[in-house]
Scaffold this motif. Structure first.
Motif, mmCIF file in Angstrom:
data_model
loop_
_atom_site.group_PDB
_atom_site.id
_atom_site.type_symbol
_atom_site.label_atom_id
_atom_site.label_comp_id
_atom_site.label_asym_id
_atom_site.label_seq_id
_atom_site.Cartn_x
_atom_site.Cartn_y
_atom_site.Cartn_z
ATOM 1 N N VAL A 157 0.877 -1.177 0.000
ATOM 2 C CA VAL A 157 0.000 0.000 0.000
ATOM 3 C C VAL A 157 0.910 1.222 0.000
ATOM 4 N N ALA A 164 1.291 5.433 -0.015
ATOM 5 C CA ALA A 164 0.719 6.766 0.174
ATOM 6 C C ALA A 164 1.183 7.674 -0.951
ATOM 7 N N ASP A 177 -1.311 1.337 -7.715
ATOM 8 C CA ASP A 177 -2.427 0.393 -7.597
ATOM 9 C C ASP A 177 -2.061 -0.948 -8.233
ATOM 10 N N SER A 214 -1.892 -1.404 -3.839
ATOM 11 C CA SER A 214 -2.927 -0.382 -3.725
ATOM 12 C C SER A 214 -2.276 0.948 -3.389
ATOM 13 N N SER A 215 -3.034 2.022 -3.571
ATOM 14 C CA SER A 215 -2.533 3.351 -3.204
ATOM 15 C C SER A 215 -3.567 4.057 -2.345
ATOM 16 N N VAL A 216 -3.084 4.962 -1.521
ATOM 17 C CA VAL A 216 -3.956 5.841 -0.734
ATOM 18 C C VAL A 216 -3.544 7.265 -1.072
ATOM 19 N N GLU A 217 -4.416 7.984 -1.775
ATOM 20 C CA GLU A 217 -4.131 9.365 -2.145
ATOM 21 C C GLU A 217 -4.617 10.287 -1.029
ATOM 22 N N VAL A 218 -3.776 11.195 -0.602
ATOM 23 C CA VAL A 218 -4.157 12.145 0.446
ATOM 24 C C VAL A 218 -4.049 13.567 -0.097
ATOM 25 N N LEU A 277 0.910 9.453 7.577
ATOM 26 C CA LEU A 277 1.092 8.101 7.039
ATOM 27 C C LEU A 277 2.573 7.721 7.027
#
Length: 255
Positions: free
Chosen positions: A126, A128, A141, A145-149, A158
């Protein structure tokens, strides 16, 4: 995609291995020659990988440039390079702000920061991403996966949370050594603990899963053993963990 990596360390190798095993459409991957062992190993694993003569050759050949260099030498390395206006840059450099990178680079281009973890090699990481950027998020991804902030504050938080990896393994090591002291073989203890924690992570990762606190209660019978250990740990462990996170966040923020 034409990818370039300035810096050839463990994270670069993990990203490239994950990308090569993914369904991403990649034309070429250009990497720095600085770490000859890693560069040679990657070049041998795919004809798409090319070792540049130097960092400038990597930048010249790439559409997306990943900066994977240590913060201590980042300015010296980046200011010596010539980037193209409109080029995309993904910075993996800890604690160096986007405004600072723009200043060092000196031409208008897109800069995104990311925190990929070693698991991207197996496409299970994962990552950030800040600020939100469709192509960069899509790339990561494909590696898990990615987490966009949307804010630097969230990105820094993060980053601090990512510093728990060593502690996670430290807890498992302490537990395994305790089992060993009580008469169990270390390998047997490890064979039990590792999949146990994988199963716990999978339970928390399911779509629509409860909060961590709800899961703790679900997995802790009232008056039972799990509740007992949590209560004992919370008397000092929770405070120590919070203190450690606050200190690493201050370091990330330059305080």
């Amino acid at each position: 995609m034409k990818l370039g990596f300035v810096g050839t360390g463990a994270i670069t190798e993990a990203i490239i291995r994950g990308a090569l095993a993914s369904e991403l459409s990649i034309e070429t991957i250009h990497i720095s020659p600085r770490n000859a062992e890693v560069a040679g190993r990657l070049a041998q694993c795919s004809a798409l990988v090319h070792v540049g003569t130097d960092n400038q050759a990597v930048v010249d050949a790439a559409e997306i440039v990943f900066l994977a260099i240590r913060p201590q030498i980042a300015r010296e390395v980046i200011e010596a390079l010539q980037f193209r206006p409109g080029q995309k840059v993904v910075s993996l450099i800890a604690a160096v702000e986007i405004d600072t990178l723009h200043e060092w680079i000196g031409v208008p281009l897109s800069i995104t920061r990311a925190i990929p973890l070693p698991f991207v090699a197996d496409r299970k990481g994962v990552t950030a991403v800040f600020p939100p950027e469709k192509e960069v998020a899509g790339f990561f991804d494909a590696l898990g996966s990615s987490v966009e902030v949307a804010s630097k504050q969230e990105f820094d938080l993060l980053g601090a949370a990512s510093a728990l990896m060593g502690t996670y393994f430290g807890i498992l090591e302490t537990t395994a050594r305790w089992l060993e002291q009580k008469g169990m073989a270390y390998d047997q203890a490890k064979a039990y603990l590792a999949p146990l924690f994988v199963s716990l992570s999978e339970a928390a990762s399911k779509p629509g899963s409860p909060t961590f606190e709800q899961l703790r209660l679900e997995y802790s019978t009232s008056g039972g053993l799990n509740e007992q250990v949590h209560e004992d740990f919370s008397r000092g462990g929770s405070e120590a963990l919070t203190t450690a996170l606050n200190k690493v966040l201050a370091r990330i923020e330059g305080r």
